[in-house]
Each structure stands twice: as C-alpha cells, then as structure tokens.
Scaffold this active site. Structure first.
Site, PDB file in Angstrom:
ATOM      1  N   GLY A 203     -22.212  13.149   8.823  1.00 34.47           N
ATOM      2  CA  GLY A 203     -21.194  11.983   8.005  1.00 34.47           C
ATOM      3  C   GLY A 203     -22.362  10.862   7.699  1.00 34.47           C
ATOM      4  O   GLY A 203     -23.309  10.479   8.017  1.00 34.47           O
TER       5      GLY A 203
ATOM      6  N   LYS B 136     -26.593   1.471   1.397  1.00 37.94           N
ATOM      7  CA  LYS B 136     -27.019   2.111   2.539  1.00 37.94           C
ATOM      8  C   LYS B 136     -27.693   1.107   3.591  1.00 37.94           C
ATOM      9  O   LYS B 136     -28.311   0.092   3.115  1.00 37.94           O
ATOM     10  CB  LYS B 136     -28.318   2.894   2.046  1.00 37.94           C
ATOM     11  CG  LYS B 136     -28.852   3.722   3.283  1.00 37.94           C
ATOM     12  CD  LYS B 136     -30.038   4.718   2.571  1.00 37.94           C
ATOM     13  CE  LYS B 136     -30.532   5.787   3.689  1.00 37.94           C
ATOM     14  NZ  LYS B 136     -31.453   6.821   3.075  1.00 37.94           N
TER      15      LYS B 136
ATOM     16  N   ARG C  58     -27.561   2.365  -3.825  1.00 40.54           N
ATOM     17  CA  ARG C  58     -27.823   3.896  -4.387  1.00 40.54           C
ATOM     18  C   ARG C  58     -26.729   4.087  -5.208  1.00 40.54           C
ATOM     19  O   ARG C  58     -25.516   3.966  -4.985  1.00 40.54           O
ATOM     20  CB  ARG C  58     -28.161   4.722  -3.335  1.00 40.54           C
ATOM     21  CG  ARG C  58     -28.598   6.091  -3.696  1.00 40.54           C
ATOM     22  CD  ARG C  58     -28.839   7.173  -2.588  1.00 40.54           C
ATOM     23  NE  ARG C  58     -28.040   7.309  -1.617  1.00 40.54           N
ATOM     24  CZ  ARG C  58     -28.029   8.070  -0.604  1.00 40.54           C
ATOM     25  NH1 ARG C  58     -29.460   8.321  -0.227  1.00 40.54           N
ATOM     26  NH2 ARG C  58     -27.072   8.281   0.355  1.00 40.54           N
TER      27      ARG C  58
ATOM     28  N   ARG D 203     -22.141  16.687  -1.051  1.00 43.31           N
ATOM     29  CA  ARG D 203     -23.259  17.626  -0.320  1.00 43.31           C
ATOM     30  C   ARG D 203     -22.664  18.857   0.136  1.00 43.31           C
ATOM     31  O   ARG D 203     -21.693  19.196   0.231  1.00 43.31           O
ATOM     32  CB  ARG D 203     -23.680  16.846   0.815  1.00 43.31           C
ATOM     33  CG  ARG D 203     -24.208  15.268   0.536  1.00 43.31           C
ATOM     34  CD  ARG D 203     -24.120  14.596   1.825  1.00 43.31           C
ATOM     35  NE  ARG D 203     -24.287  13.121   1.721  1.00 43.31           N
ATOM     36  CZ  ARG D 203     -25.567  12.476   1.741  1.00 43.31           C
ATOM     37  NH1 ARG D 203     -26.566  13.360   1.953  1.00 43.31           N
ATOM     38  NH2 ARG D 203     -25.487  11.402   1.571  1.00 43.31           N
TER      39      ARG D 203
ATOM     40  N   ASP E 126     -27.016  19.023   4.766  1.00 37.80           N
ATOM     41  CA  ASP E 126     -26.499  17.805   4.502  1.00 37.80           C
ATOM     42  C   ASP E 126     -27.030  16.918   3.315  1.00 37.80           C
ATOM     43  O   ASP E 126     -26.602  15.699   2.909  1.00 37.80           O
ATOM     44  CB  ASP E 126     -26.081  16.971   5.749  1.00 37.80           C
ATOM     45  CG  ASP E 126     -27.270  16.642   6.409  1.00 37.80           C
ATOM     46  OD1 ASP E 126     -27.850  17.714   7.286  1.00 37.80           O
ATOM     47  OD2 ASP E 126     -27.686  15.484   6.756  1.00 37.80           O
TER      48      ASP E 126
END
EC number: 2.7.7.-
Length: 480
Positions: free
Chosen positions: A86, A109, A172, A179, A248
């Site tokens: 996650g 992020k 981002r 994913r 992932d």
C-alpha cells in the site's frame, strides 16, 4: 481558471483505501515546479507563489474538491509474495478533471504516515524526490509512457536512512495509479468480487468503448498485456533499467511508475543491475522482458474467476507479440532501416556483441551512428573502438544494408536522430544535481530539467558525455 477535482476512486472503490490528510513538513518550501506542465494543466501561477508557503505542494492545504486517500494493494517483491503493501508514504489528493473529460491523479509522495507505512516513517527524502522528478520528466521527453513530476518541496525535517537526510515531497501526476498489486490484494484475500470491481473501474474510465461488449474483460486484459509489452520494448531500446519491477510497481495503463534504483545504461552491459539490493540480478536490464511477463502471469491469476484460461493465455501471447514487434520497429529505426529484412537481427546482434566486448557507451554509440553516410567508410564512431578491424567489417556490412534502400542520407539521419537520444538521465548527472541541492543550490536541478526537455538535440558539453570516473557504477538502492 479554477481547477476542478473529482474523487472517482474514493467514491467507487471504498474497500481500496483509507481516507486521511497529509502531515506537513517543518518549514517546507517549494524548490522546483514544472512550469511547462503547469501551464498545460492551467494551474494558476499563484499556487506556486513562495510567499504563500508550501501550500498544496507540501500538504499544508488542499484545493477545493480534493479528497485525499492512501491506497491499499499487495504484491510480489523479488518474486516472493510480500502480502499487504500500500501507499506507505504517498497520498492520492484527488483527480483533476480535464477539459476532455479525462482525469489526472495528484499524488503527494512523502506525505507522512499512513496505515500502510509498515515499519517506515511515511517520508521521502530530497535525494529520491529529485531523482524521480528528473527520471519521469526525462522519460516523458523521450516519448515513453510515464508518470509526471509537478513539484518538489524541501524542508527542515530530518529523515533517517543510511544517513540523516532531508525530508521532501514530490507531487506526482498520472492518468491512474492503478497497479497489478491492487488486483493481487483482493485475490489473495479471497474477494474475487472486488477484483472484478477493479476491472470494471478500469474499463469504465480508461476503456469505455468496451463497457457493453460481452468479452470486455478479455479485451481489457489483452490491452493491458499489449501496453506492457510496448512499454518494456521502449525501456530496452533506450537502455533504461527500472531496478525494482515488483508487481506493485506495475501500472495497469502501461506507465513507467515508481522510480527508485533505476539507471540508464552507460557502457553497454546487458546484465546491468541498477539496484545494489538485487543480489540475484532478478531485475537486471536483459531480464526485464521476462520479469514483465511473469508479473502479467501473476495478474492473470487474479482474473481467473471471470476470464477464461484460454483468453488469458491469448492475452499473454499478445504481450510477446507487442514486445517483439515494437522492439523490432524501434531498433530498425535506431539503425536507420525503413524496411524489414531477414538479416537485420544478425546485424544488430553483431553490433551488440562488439559494444559489449569494448564497453561501448550505449547512448553515444547509436547517436554517433546516426551521422553515418552510406558511401563513406569514415565515421567518428570508429575511433571509439579498440578493435578497429572488427568495427570496419561490421560497418561495411551495415552500409551495404543501408544501400539496399533508396533513402538518401539526410532523410535517414533525420529519422535516426529522432529516436537515438543525445541526452539521457545518467546517474552521475542526477547525483551532481542532488549534491548541489543538498547544499542549498538548486541551479543545477533546474538546469538539468531544462536539458532533459531536449534529449534529441546534440550538445558538446558534459550532459552528453560519458560519465567521469567517480560517476561510473554509482550504487543506487531502494532507500528513498
């Protein structure tokens, strides 16, 4: 103009996230933003005004319509099932609604602890945010599908990694952060209905033309496989090693995502390992096509409750077809061939063998080859080889192959120079910008971003040169 945000992920996939707010950094300040991208997205310049603090770029404020969430997913890491993962330090702030009806994720992020941080601190460091901003923008201007970087914020927050570093945040952007690992998460929790909900979400928003088609799931997975094949072909032709192709870190939309221990080839070394934590070489450069297929097979397994095995296998075959077709097309373009001939692969592999023996620079070799004249045996490339006789023999065969096509030098050179970059993001260039930024000097960061916007323009400075001794084989890890 007012930015408009929606919350499709939050509204339609309630089992896939935890709602929470970012945790701001101490004395956060904006040090770089993507002016060109901001203009394209009609982001008001006032949002980048430093007198207003770090604002949304540092998680201090939210824009109207944002509904932040941290996503949960699982995955295979280095070929081993890792269980729940996650967003351990990232938060999806919202999805910008664009004029054409599509959306763009804003993902912060380094935004602080989430329920998925595990043993981490929820932070990103300045070093890694700079690397990701540079890499994603470099890939974009090379024409390779990727996430984008919008801004970097630094701070006075200390973050402990191998050494004490500076806490930072990266904004981002991506069409989606969906994913392979999202599907694996619910498959291994034995919740196939939620796996199907994820597929429905993807089809509804990214492949709406198939919503009412009986075979929509099979068609969708086939396209996921094909996009992945084309992406890996692009990586291989430009000499990009991702470094950590865990499931992932694989995008459903075929985007390059999660830039960590990546590297562009300097010397041509098909076994290049960018990640010094990859002791077995699982993610080495020449193994990327096989790993991507393995990852697709893991995704296919999660879809077995609602896609027939034969259809899944056909889609996996499509991956191979897309990979080989796109790779072949790209490499012929890099060699200046306008048609396909049976011995083209032989000629290419002979060149690769020469380059591997001599440690030839991957990017510079193909760029210099772009200046070849069919009737001239002289080439500046010749001077880069020690075994001149071997190069001369290959170069004679290569020029003979060029002469089989009625294409003049100028047209061919123009094509080659559009696909053979003069500039790639070499690790030493990124490190130079990082070293300066960590001392408070952001000039090289800004300068390098500008250089990377024109990768197909020849330069006579060190941005286009081979790395200096200190810049060869820089060790890069997953630590970010």
């Amino acid at each position: 103009m007012t930015l408009s945000f929606t919350a499709r992920w939050r509204d339609e996939l309630p089992a896939t996230y935890t709602a929470l707010l970012p945790t701001p950094l101490k004395n956060a300040r904006l040090i770089w933003y993507n002016d060109e991208l901001a203009q394209q997205l009609a982001i008001p310049a006032s949002l980048f005004d430093a007198t207003n603090g770090a604002g949304v770029w540092g998680g201090e404020t939210l824009l109207p319509g944002m509904s932040p969430v941290a996503q949960v997913y699982s995955g295979h890491q280095f070929g081993v099932w890792a269980g729940q993962l996650g967003d351990g330090r990232g938060i999806l702030l919202g999805e910008q609604l664009l004029a054409d009806g599509s959306t763009l994720d804003w993902h912060l992020k380094g935004a602080g602890l989430t329920p998925y941080s595990r043993m981490g601190d929820g932070r990103a460091v300045l070093r890694s945010t700079i690397r990701e901003s540079l890499a994603s923008e470099a890939m974009h201007y090379l024409g390779i599908p990727t996430t984008r970087a919008l801004s970097i914020v630094t701070s006075d927050t200390p973050v402990q990694r191998e050494t004490q570093e500076t806490g930072a945040m990266l904004m981002r952007l991506a069409q989606s952060h969906m994913r392979f690992g999202h599907f694996e998460h619910f498959y291994y929790r034995r919740e196939p209905e939620k796996v199907q909900q994820l597929a429905d979400f993807a089809i509804r928003h990214y492949w709406p033309q198939w919503q009412d088609v009986a075979e929509k799931y099979a068609l969708w997975f086939e396209e996921v496989a094909a996009r992945t094949g084309r992406l890996i072909a692009e990586w291989q032709t430009v000499g990009f090693a991702h470094g950590v192709m865990n499931t992932d870190n694989m995008s459903i939309l075929g985007l390059t995502i999660d830039y960590g221990p990546f590297g562009f080839l300097d010397d041509y070394d098909p076994g290049f390992i960018g990640n010094h934590s990859d002791h077995q070489g699982r993610y080495r450069f020449d193994n990327q096509p096989s790993v991507a297929l393995w990852n697709l097979q893991r995704l296919a397994q999660t879809l077995t409750p609602f896609i027939e095995i034969d259809a899944l296998n056909r889609a996996l075959d499509r991956y191979q077809d897309a990979l080989l077709t796109h790779y072949g097309q790209r490499m012929r373009q890099k060699l200046g061939f306008f048609t396909e001939q049976k011995d083209d692969n032989v000629l290419l592999n002979e060149l690769f063998s020469l380059m591997a023996r001599e440690g030839s620079d991957y990017t510079r070799t193909f760029r210099m080859l772009s200046h070849t004249e069919q009737q001239s045996a002289s080439s500046p490339l010749r001077d880069t080889f020690i075994d001149r006789a071997a190069f001369d023999a290959w170069f004679d065969r290569y020029r003979a192959r060029l002469r089989t096509e009625a294409v003049d030098d100028a047209l061919r050179q123009q094509q080659m120079q559009r696909v053979n970059p003069a500039i790639v993001l070499r690790n030493w260039l990124a490190q130079r910008a990082i070293d300066a930024a960590e001392q408070g000097d952001m000039a090289e960061l800004h300068r390098l971003h500008e250089v990377l916007r024109q990768p197909f323009t020849d330069r006579d400075d060190d941005y286009a040169s081979r790395p200096p001794e200190w810049g060869k084989r820089l060790e890069v890890s997953c630590s970010s």
